[in-house]
Structure formats: structure tokens, C-alpha cells
Design an enzyme around this catalytic site. Structure first.
Site, PDB file in Angstrom:
ATOM      1  CG  ASP A   3     -32.220 121.827  34.418  1.00  7.07           C
ATOM      2  OD1 ASP A   3     -31.422 120.922  34.818  1.00  7.07           O
ATOM      3  OD2 ASP A   3     -31.844 123.112  34.319  1.00  7.07           O
ATOM      4  CD  GLU A  18     -32.433 119.528  38.640  1.00  7.01           C
ATOM      5  OE1 GLU A  18     -31.153 119.349  39.274  1.00  7.01           O
ATOM      6  OE2 GLU A  18     -32.857 120.420  38.176  1.00  7.01           O
TER       7      GLU A  18
END
Ligand code: GLC
Length: 589
Positions: free
Chosen positions: A232, A309
Site C-alpha cells: 500500500d 501500489e
């Protein structure tokens, strides 16, 4: 009326390969990876929120669909202020989702069916309920406990101005000041940095203790048997020294192609769109972290992988995350944000493949996830041309559902014909749209609250899945409860309404995924169909022995007589041999 002179079947095979996938056959290089958003996938215990037993119960759906792997969004212990992207304990399951035993059962069930499992790792920030943050609050400024996060004194004589001008990605300031205490010095309470919600304090990645902790977390899940991690906000962990002020804008999802190429996501104001180059993003230091993690994963068998990401641009910056000693894949948001335009799609496909080939990595393709409006809704908003936006509210212009679904199916069939690795978001195989008219009082996304409702936020794409059309909650769980209401159309789009139904979106996905596997498209070389290389409306390419023709224009395109249709995203008129507007077809060349 057709848009061009007819072409022949031999035209379809003319054109030399321009992209040949690199690599040595690791599973992730050409995998189709299905994102499970656990709170909305399937509810096992009837509390209205999806859970790990729910995932286990639906593994056959995924195996039959024909995907290779599952990525699960966070299920860790969390107060759920950002739907689990606020982790309070990285080594345990939140009771909302089950137990570690439920996780092990889900993992074993997936592996039995040949599905790999990727879990989400959230290293940029923890929850404010994490033991470390609570210890930091109790400790004094300058203490080892505070050094795990980004605490700073405020500016001004009384320290009552934030340490810099950074804004939170969810809206409002990126700094929150602690409550006053008796032992505060002249500058008063300190402030802490949170690029997201105030309940998500940023960790201090310059602190070796933070690095050691996360390497240990990686090992915890690798030892349990996971096949990889989706990382993330992978571009955010290191901030520029001195935390300088910055007047740029940060955005949730960015995507542009190479410098000098047509920029599909360029803002209309003519600026570069290079919005995520501030001092909080894409700093050189993040790459050392991934080099260290690469080594940790390499100690394990089975080609474990890391997927970034990272909302950085252009693609050449993204490619730096997947150099041979760093991560293995990165989400390609340039494809997601590309408008519905043939020339732009060709540019993005070329740039994505060649930029990643240059570092020996596969490209990825993605159209939907839990942070963006589902592509079946996005493509129904003609004026944004398919670009990303942060939610659709009840008072906003509503998407044209039929147009959206038609284009979404065409976009997916084009995507699944491309070499590399593709990501699917749960429910897109049912053609689900967003809930675009959620009442404000059910919304939960912190970005809705932090922008005082000016941004609807991401709840619309996170609505619980419909499994049994017309059953309470459309079969989401045993009680019919759903943590967000479903739109009416979910009854007819439910999985059971589509299984075995010719022409359904589910059967189109299944057929395409089956062919993608049997024809080995993910590892195939890509050639453009020469005679259509500059066509204003048609994207035509050959991968392995399959020709993919997508008509993004408003008029039908005449396919060559005698071409064998393998799968189509919409109905074809077999007599006329025409490929209708907004339709993709796979042909045997
Ligand atoms: C990522 C997640 C998003 C989350 C944010 C903060 O972008 O995909 O859902 O809100 O990070 O963790």
C-alpha cells in the site's frame, strides 16, 4: 455505414511482434489476480460484513472463473477508520473478519484449488490504535517511542501552526496536534504527520526499528504460506529531508504514459499532471526498502512476489519500483485512467509494455479497484471519458448504465488479451456498477468526511456483492444484512443469474480467462495489425495466435469474412460481419 474499407484475414496477421515478455516463467509474470475486498465479498456469519469464512465458501466461484491468484485487501486488527487500511496489529485478524485459523483455512482452500494468495501490507502508516502509537502518545517528545512516527514541533512562537503546509490525501491538513499535557514545553504539544486520515499516523521509515519490524511482519505471513504482498502507498514511506512546504496537489490515483507521448490523463489546464512528485512521494530512499524486502522474499521458495501500489508518473518512474532487485509488479494506473480513445489506448499499451520490458518486469493491467469508480460506471460517464474520479453522489450526473457496461465489457476483453498480468476487482465479472446514489448517512469513507462531503468518496465501489438475485441482501450472507445498501440492479446482476447464461458478463469473463490460459496470452508476444495501426476508432493487435479487435468508435467496423470468432464482448451480427460500436472481439487469425 462502416468506418473503413474492408480488411482481409491476411491483414490481421500482418505485423511483426513489437513486444516480447521478458523473464523466466515465474507465475506472477502473466497471472490474472482477483482482488477480494473482504468486507464486501461474502458474509459467513450474518453480521452484514464480509469475512474470511465467506471467502473460503466462495473459492469455487474464483476457481471456476479461471483466475490464477487472489489478492485480499486488509483483514488485520483495525478500528476500521479506513476500512482496514488502518492497521492496529499486523500479525492478527480483526474479529470482524474471523481468526488466524480462518485465515489458514482460506489459504489452504485456495492452494488446494491452485490459487495463489497475496495479502495487503500497509507500511506507510499504522492505526492510531496500534500499540506503538499509543506508547508514543504516552512518551515524551524526542523519546524512542515518538521516533517510530513523524512527530514534530509546530511552527510559530507557541508552536500552534502545523510543521508544514502538507495536505492529507483525504482532505484537510496532514498534521494533527496532540492534546495539551502538563509537561509540554514552550512550543506546546507536538504534531504528528498523517498523509491520510488523522487516525493513520505515518511511520518513520528512517528508523531502523520500523524497518526491522516490517521485515518481521513479512516473514510472519510468508511463514504462514502467502504467495506475495500488495504494498500500500509504496511510494510514500520516505519523505524529503526537512519536510519542506509544497504547494502541489496530491491525488489518490495518477497515471500518465511516458514523457513526450500523448498523455491520456493530462489535466485540461495543460499542466503536466505530475501531481504526485511532492516531497512526500517517490523519494529515492523508498527503493532501499524494496531491495531489502526482495532479499527477504528470495529466502522463500515458490516465487513469492511484491506488487507496488505506487501512484507515480510517468511510467518510467513506476518502472523504477520493479527493477530486478526490487518489487516484481506495480499497478499500471495509466491504463485505468486512459480515456476511451483508440490512439490513446495504443499509446498506453505500447508505453506500458516497453517501459516495463526495459527493466525486465511484466506490465500489469487494471480497470477497477476499491479506490476508484467501477469501470462499468466510469465508462458510462461520457464527459469524463473513463477517467478516474472519487465517487459519484446522488446529486451528480448519473452514468448511462447500458453504455457503461458495454464499454466496460469491451475494455475488459481488450485487457485480457494483452500480455502481462491483469488485476480484476471483485464483482466486475458480474458487470457490477457502483452504487451511484448512496445516501450520505450510510457513507463511511473518511475522504467524504474530510472534504465535508464535497467528494462522495469510495463507498460506491465497495458495496457487498450479490450472489443470489432477489434473496435478502441478494445472498451476501445468511441474514440478508449488508453494511452498505445494494442498488436495485444488483438483483439481476447477481452471480446465480449469470452462471451458465450465454452472453452474461460472467460467462464472457470465464470464456476469456479460459482462452487466455489455453492460448498462453499472458506470456505471448504482441504485434499490432499493421493496416489498422493508425485507425481512429479501432485497436487491433495479435498476441500468440489470437487477434484482438476493439471498436471504440461510434460506427460499426467490418470484420474480414471468414474470421473465426473466439469470444466477443457484445452481440455480433453474423450476417453483416460487423463489429458494433464499443465492442471487442477475439478472432483466430
Ligand atoms: C491505498 C489504499 C486505500 C487507502 C490508502 C491509505 O491507496 O488502496 O484504500 O485508503 O492507501 O492506506
Amino acid at each position: 455505414m462502416t468506418s473503413t474499407a474492408p480488411i482481409t484475414t491476411s491483414d490481421l496477421t500482418a505485423g511483426a511482434p513489437v513486444h516480447t515478455p521478458a523473464g523466466s516463467g515465474e507465475w506472477w509474470r502473466d497471472a490474472v489476480i482477483y482482488q477480494v475486498y473482504p468486507r464486501s465479498f461474502a458474509d459467513g456469519n450474518g453480521d452484514g460484513t464480509g469475512d474470511l469464512p465467506g471467502v473460503t465458501a466462495k473459492l469455487d466461484h474464483l476457481a471456476q472463473l479461471g483466475v490464477d491468484a487472489v489478492w485480499l485487501s486488509p483483514f488485520y486488527r483495525s478500528p476500521q477508520k479506513d476500512a482496514g487500511y488502518d492497521v492496529a496489529d499486523y500479525r492478527d485478524i480483526d474479529p470482524l473478519f474471523g481468526t488466524l485459523a480462518d485465515f489458514d483455512e482460506m489459504l489452504a482452500g485456495a492452494h488446494e484449488r491452485g490459487l495463489k494468495v497475496i495479502v495487503d501490507l500497509v507500511p506507510n502508516h499504522s492505526s492510531d490504535q496500534h500499540a506503538w502509537f499509543q506508547e508514543a502518545l504516552a512518551a515524551a517528545p524526542g523519546s524512542a517511542e515518538r521516533e517510530r512516527y513523524m512527530f514534530r514541533d509546530g511552527r510559530g512562537p507557541a508552536g500552534d501552526q502545523a510543521p508544514n503546509n502538507w495536505q492529507s490525501i483525504f482532505g484537510g491538513p496532514a498534521w494533527t496536534r496532540l492534546a495539551p499535557r502538563e509537561d509540554d514545553g514552550p512550543l506546546g504539544p507536538q504534531w504528528y504527520l498523517h498523509l491520510f486520515d488523522s487516525t493513520q499516523p505515518d511511520l518513520n521509515w528512517d528508523n531502523p526499528e520500523v524497518r526491522a519490524e516490517f521485515e518481521d511482519v513479512l516473514r510472519f505471513w510468508l511463514d504462514r504460506g502467502v504467495d506475495g504482498f500488495r504494498v500500500d502507498v509504496a511510494h510514500g514511506m520516505i519523505k524529503a529531508a526537512g519536510l519542506p512546504d509544497w504547494d502541489g496537489q496530491v491525488a489518490m490515483v495518477e497515471g500518465t504514459v511516458e514523457e513526450g507521448a500523448t498523455d491520456p490523463a493530462a489535466p485540461e489546464d495543460g499542466s503536466t499532471g505530475a501531481g504526485n512528485r511532492g516531497p512526500m512521494f517517490d523519494q529515492e530512499g523508498v527503493h532501499d526498502i524494496y531491495r531489502a524486502w526482495h532479499k527477504v522474499l528470495a529466502e522463500y521458495d515458490g516465487d513469492r512476489c511484491l506488487v507496488a501500489e505506487a501512484w507515480v508518473e510517468p511510467l518510467s518512474r513506476l518502472a523504477r519500483y520493479v527493477r530486478p532487485d526490487e518489487m516484481h509488479q506495480a499497478f499500471n494506473f495509466s491504463f485505468l485512467t486512459a480515456p476511451w480513445d483508440a490512439a490513446t489506448v495504443r499509446t498506453v499499451v505500447n508505453a506500458s509494455l516497453s517501459t516495463m520490458e526495459a527493466v525486465g518486469a511484466p506490465t500489469t493491467w487494471v480497470l477497477s479497484n476499491h479506490d476508484v469508480v467501477r469501470h462499468a460506471s466510469r465508462f458510462g460517464l461520457d464527459e469524463i471519458g473513463g477517467r478516474q474520479l472519487n465517487g459519484i453522489g446522488a446529486t451528480d450526473p448519473q452514468p448511462d448504465a447500458a453504455l457503461g457496461l458495454r464499454r466496460a465489457r469491451a475494455a475488459t476483453l481488450l485487457m485480457l488479451g494483452l500480455p502481462g498480468s491483469a488485476y480484476l476487482y471483485q464483482g466486475e465479472e458480474l458487470g457490477l456498477p457502483d452504487h451511484t446514489a448512496l445516501p450520505d448517512d450510510v457513507r463511511q469513507d473518511p475522504s467524504f468526511f474530510r472534504t465535508n462531503g464535497t467528494e462522495p468518496g469510495r463507498d460506491g465501489c465497495r458495496v457487498p456483492l450479490p450472489w443470489v438475485g432477489g434473496a435478502p441482501g441478494n445472498g451476501f450472507g445468511p441474514t440478508g444484512r449488508t453494511w452498505l445498501p445494494q442498488p436495485d440492479v444488483y438483483a439481476e446482476l447477481a452471480a446465480d443469474q449469470q452462471y451458465g447464461v450465454k452472453g452474461s458478463t460472467y460467462e464472457m469473463y470465464r470464456a476469456a480467462l479460459g482462452l487466455r490460459r489455453s492460448e498462453n496470452l499472458g506470456a505471448g508476444a504482441l504485434a499490432w495489425v499493421d493496416s489498422l495501426a493508425d485507425h481512429p476508432d479501432v485497436v487491433a493487435l495479435r498476441v500468440a495466435d489470437v487477434v484482438v479487435v476493439a471498436n471504440l468508435g461510434a460506427t460499426p467496423f467490418t470484420l474480414p469474412a471468414g474470421a473465426q470468432v473466439l469470444v466477443a464482448s457484445g452481440e455480433l451480427d453474423e450476417d453483416s460481419g460487423e463489429l458494433p460500436s464499443d465492442t471487442t472481439v477475439w478472432l483466430r487469425a
